[in-house]
Write an enzyme that holds these catalytic residues in place. Sequence first.
Site, PDB file in Angstrom:
ATOM      1  N   HIS A 112     -11.144   3.174   4.236  1.00  0.00           N
ATOM      2  CA  HIS A 112     -11.683   2.457   3.077  1.00  0.00           C
ATOM      3  C   HIS A 112     -10.624   1.421   2.694  1.00  0.00           C
ATOM      4  O   HIS A 112      -9.769   1.643   1.840  1.00  0.00           O
ATOM      5  CB  HIS A 112     -11.932   3.420   1.916  1.00  0.00           C
ATOM      6  CG  HIS A 112     -12.346   2.722   0.641  1.00  0.00           C
ATOM      7  ND1 HIS A 112     -13.454   1.914   0.562  1.00  0.00           N
ATOM      8  CD2 HIS A 112     -11.782   2.709  -0.594  1.00  0.00           C
ATOM      9  CE1 HIS A 112     -13.563   1.438  -0.667  1.00  0.00           C
ATOM     10  NE2 HIS A 112     -12.552   1.899  -1.389  1.00  0.00           N
ATOM     11  N   ARG A 125     -22.864  -1.114  -0.007  1.00  0.00           N
ATOM     12  CA  ARG A 125     -22.823  -2.571  -0.088  1.00  0.00           C
ATOM     13  C   ARG A 125     -23.442  -3.205   1.160  1.00  0.00           C
ATOM     14  O   ARG A 125     -24.160  -4.208   1.085  1.00  0.00           O
ATOM     15  CB  ARG A 125     -21.379  -3.045  -0.261  1.00  0.00           C
ATOM     16  CG  ARG A 125     -20.806  -2.729  -1.635  1.00  0.00           C
ATOM     17  CD  ARG A 125     -19.295  -2.914  -1.681  1.00  0.00           C
ATOM     18  NE  ARG A 125     -18.795  -2.764  -3.048  1.00  0.00           N
ATOM     19  CZ  ARG A 125     -17.541  -2.483  -3.360  1.00  0.00           C
ATOM     20  NH1 ARG A 125     -16.637  -2.332  -2.402  1.00  0.00           N
ATOM     21  NH2 ARG A 125     -17.171  -2.371  -4.623  1.00  0.00           N
ATOM     22  N   ARG A 172       0.829  -1.201   0.000  1.00  0.00           N
ATOM     23  CA  ARG A 172       0.000   0.000   0.000  1.00  0.00           C
ATOM     24  C   ARG A 172       0.871   1.262   0.000  1.00  0.00           C
ATOM     25  O   ARG A 172       0.544   2.253  -0.631  1.00  0.00           O
ATOM     26  CB  ARG A 172      -0.934  -0.015   1.220  1.00  0.00           C
ATOM     27  CG  ARG A 172      -1.861   1.182   1.275  1.00  0.00           C
ATOM     28  CD  ARG A 172      -2.987   0.970   2.261  1.00  0.00           C
ATOM     29  NE  ARG A 172      -2.524   0.501   3.557  1.00  0.00           N
ATOM     30  CZ  ARG A 172      -3.327   0.293   4.588  1.00  0.00           C
ATOM     31  NH1 ARG A 172      -4.609   0.479   4.453  1.00  0.00           N
ATOM     32  NH2 ARG A 172      -2.843  -0.128   5.748  1.00  0.00           N
ATOM     33  N   ASP A 194     -18.734   1.212   0.520  1.00  0.00           N
ATOM     34  CA  ASP A 194     -18.797   0.069   1.444  1.00  0.00           C
ATOM     35  C   ASP A 194     -20.125   0.076   2.200  1.00  0.00           C
ATOM     36  O   ASP A 194     -20.748  -0.970   2.412  1.00  0.00           O
ATOM     37  CB  ASP A 194     -17.634   0.138   2.442  1.00  0.00           C
ATOM     38  CG  ASP A 194     -16.296   0.235   1.754  1.00  0.00           C
ATOM     39  OD1 ASP A 194     -15.859  -0.754   1.166  1.00  0.00           O
ATOM     40  OD2 ASP A 194     -15.700   1.325   1.794  1.00  0.00           O
TER      41      ASP A 194
END
Length: 305
Positions: A177, A153, A90, A150
């Site tokens: 996130h 969802r 990342r 998210d």
Amino acid sequence: MRCTSSKQVAIVGTGAVGSTIALCTMMKNVASELLLVDSARDFARGQSMDLNDANIVNSTKIRDGTLKEAGQAEVIVITAGAKQGPGESRQQLVDRNYDVLKEVIGGMQPIRRDAIMMLVSNPVDVLTSIAQNLSGLPRKQVFGSGTFLDTSRLTVYLSDLLNVSATCVHAYVLGEHGDSQFIAWDAASIAGRPLLSFPEIKNVDKEKVRLTISNKAMDIIQHKGSTYYGIGACGASLCESILRNSLDVRPLSVYVDEVDTVISVPAKLGAAGIEQIMPIPLAPNEQKQFLESAATLKAIGQRYS
């Protein structure tokens, strides 16, 4: 309240995500003009031409343009950025996208002082923090899409489980996130009734639900290679909140004083940007997850402050 007569939205990065945000925004008929900007100018021109062919229900103007022009738009949506490669950490992804963001925001200068800038590129929380530093705009005018997708969802998942409309489910995914995101179960409700009081929820493996929501993007990618419809709809909804001054409360990447970092929390969004952060009560274990998520993001972001 600031003037909203121009209603120009600039979308920087016109790949699948950027073009889907453009299409969804056009269909909502909330912008007077969509300006598409991409490092590949011919590609942006082709996208604008194709989108114009779809514009049969409203009067939104669509054209390609430059970063300089984007800096003068009322709403600036940044989707440009590198995707995470196999085996790439990342931190390495942030390093690459920092360079992209620095070039993009530098090319927009001087940015209109009352512009609202929305980050959609990942990792969105860290890049939002970087954009706040690079843009020169007040923090409340620079935010990220955060955990809005998210949360969308999650509400769909719960609506299917409980057989109610997703609009009736009030629940949030908060924090990063990414891997350290969590669900605020304690504050979730349907029709004023605590979600945890429903028999269907009492037997649910909550960690399994969290992982299902967190990993859904990868599941989609395994099937079709990329995701763009969900975030396209979310991005357009956020543009609408700004242009209509709707004052919708969404879980967004914003700077939170208490943890000194950008992280996703419920925030009221309107014509002036982030109007107010709306904290919700968290259970002790959820508060612990929130602080751990914030510490993770702060550690990564400090390198660019």
